[in-house]
Write a protein that holds these residues in place. Sequence first.
Motif, PDB file in Angstrom:
ATOM      1  N   LEU A   1      35.258  31.958  27.891  1.00 38.16           N
ATOM      2  CA  LEU A   1      35.540  33.269  28.471  1.00 38.16           C
ATOM      3  C   LEU A   1      35.671  33.167  29.992  1.00 38.16           C
ATOM      4  O   LEU A   1      36.543  33.810  30.592  1.00 38.16           O
TER       5      LEU A   1
ATOM      6  N   ILE B   1      39.117  31.620  30.789  1.00 40.05           N
ATOM      7  CA  ILE B   1      40.227  32.558  30.589  1.00 40.05           C
ATOM      8  C   ILE B   1      40.227  33.630  31.673  1.00 40.05           C
ATOM      9  O   ILE B   1      41.280  33.976  32.231  1.00 40.05           O
ATOM     10  N   SER B   2      39.052  34.158  31.981  1.00 42.31           N
ATOM     11  CA  SER B   2      38.953  35.177  33.023  1.00 42.31           C
ATOM     12  C   SER B   2      39.383  34.621  34.381  1.00 42.31           C
ATOM     13  O   SER B   2      40.115  35.275  35.133  1.00 42.31           O
TER      14      SER B   2
ATOM     15  N   LEU C   1      37.209  42.360  23.375  1.00 44.98           N
ATOM     16  CA  LEU C   1      36.117  41.985  22.486  1.00 44.98           C
ATOM     17  C   LEU C   1      35.319  43.257  22.206  1.00 44.98           C
ATOM     18  O   LEU C   1      34.721  43.837  23.113  1.00 44.98           O
TER      19      LEU C   1
ATOM     20  N   ILE D   1      34.055  40.132  33.801  1.00 51.93           N
ATOM     21  CA  ILE D   1      34.489  40.866  32.613  1.00 51.93           C
ATOM     22  C   ILE D   1      33.834  42.245  32.621  1.00 51.93           C
ATOM     23  O   ILE D   1      32.603  42.348  32.575  1.00 51.93           O
TER      24      ILE D   1
ATOM     25  N   LEU E   1      40.498  31.500  20.825  1.00 54.28           N
ATOM     26  CA  LEU E   1      40.688  31.914  22.221  1.00 54.28           C
ATOM     27  C   LEU E   1      41.565  30.918  22.971  1.00 54.28           C
ATOM     28  O   LEU E   1      42.409  31.306  23.791  1.00 54.28           O
TER      29      LEU E   1
ATOM     30  N   ALA F   1      46.066  40.446  27.655  1.00 55.50           N
ATOM     31  CA  ALA F   1      44.684  40.915  27.780  1.00 55.50           C
ATOM     32  C   ALA F   1      43.972  40.638  26.470  1.00 55.50           C
ATOM     33  O   ALA F   1      44.603  40.492  25.412  1.00 55.50           O
ATOM     34  N   ILE F   2      42.651  40.552  26.538  1.00 59.98           N
ATOM     35  CA  ILE F   2      41.832  40.309  25.355  1.00 59.98           C
ATOM     36  C   ILE F   2      40.712  41.347  25.324  1.00 59.98           C
ATOM     37  O   ILE F   2      40.031  41.564  26.328  1.00 59.98           O
TER      38      ILE F   2
ATOM     39  N   ILE G   1      39.827  40.327  30.443  1.00 57.15           N
ATOM     40  CA  ILE G   1      39.045  40.458  29.213  1.00 57.15           C
ATOM     41  C   ILE G   1      38.200  41.719  29.340  1.00 57.15           C
ATOM     42  O   ILE G   1      37.604  41.975  30.382  1.00 57.15           O
ATOM     43  N   TYR G   2      38.159  42.505  28.264  1.00 56.68           N
ATOM     44  CA  TYR G   2      37.382  43.742  28.253  1.00 56.68           C
ATOM     45  C   TYR G   2      36.344  43.643  27.145  1.00 56.68           C
ATOM     46  O   TYR G   2      36.670  43.291  26.008  1.00 56.68           O
ATOM     47  N   PHE G   3      35.103  43.947  27.472  1.00 63.22           N
ATOM     48  CA  PHE G   3      34.008  43.802  26.516  1.00 63.22           C
ATOM     49  C   PHE G   3      33.382  45.162  26.229  1.00 63.22           C
ATOM     50  O   PHE G   3      33.018  45.896  27.149  1.00 63.22           O
TER      51      PHE G   3
ATOM     52  N   LYS H   1      45.292  32.261  24.558  1.00 65.88           N
ATOM     53  CA  LYS H   1      45.411  32.356  26.017  1.00 65.88           C
ATOM     54  C   LYS H   1      46.818  32.011  26.487  1.00 65.88           C
ATOM     55  O   LYS H   1      47.218  32.373  27.600  1.00 65.88           O
TER      56      LYS H   1
END
Length: 250
Positions: A74, A77-78, A48, A105, A36, A45-46, A84-86, A40
Amino acid sequence: MNIPQGKNIYFASDNHLGAPTKEASRPREQKFVAWLDEIKQDAAAIFLIGDLFDFWFEYKTVVPKGFTRILGKLAEISDSGIPIYFFVGNHDLWMDGYFEEELNIPVYHEPQEFIFNDTTFFIGHGDGLGPGDKGYKRMKKVFTNPFSKWLFRWLHPDLGVKLAQYLSVKNKLISGDEDAAFLGEDKEWLVQYSKRKLEDKHRDYFVFGHRHLPMEIDLGNNAKYINLGDWINYYTYGIFDGKEMHLKTY
């Protein structure tokens, strides 16, 4: 989302942090945090895609102890502005606001469709989709039932979390024999699910986790199925550069 030149979208799934023990999973957590930290630099975008944790349950004022390194990274980064999408998996499906409130997130409990640079993605963890596996589908309905979750919350966290972690490791969903080999397109139920979805609408990529086996399968008509593998045996991830998506190994 339009991806700026030089930026990428990253995808990863099935870390199962905490299993088989917190001590044993710590090196994997550190490795994922290092990844991660690297991505970055050029991440637009990331994503998970589920089972980040081997077990996660949110009581009203309590979350499972540990995972400081991954949660801190996390948050960093956010906070830097990288979205970030979980997506919940079958091991961490009891998300209930903590990631949204503390980490900003968004959390998805069902597959979602995204468009990047005019390329359409259908994204989800993958559990309970496609033909068969009726036993798990019935079990998932029980686990996600509001009354079942209300009953579980009455267990003291020390008991509830310990019991759930024991059952999670015991059920062999991390490294069962069924995840060891490619079964063939006709028996890979997420491939069959993707092909059925194409009958209704074209998507360029179907991206799933859950299967623990890295796969890139051509579905025909310029569509591709991708399974992200895991961060237990393969350490694979997906990367979309604005034109094409591929699997890579860290």
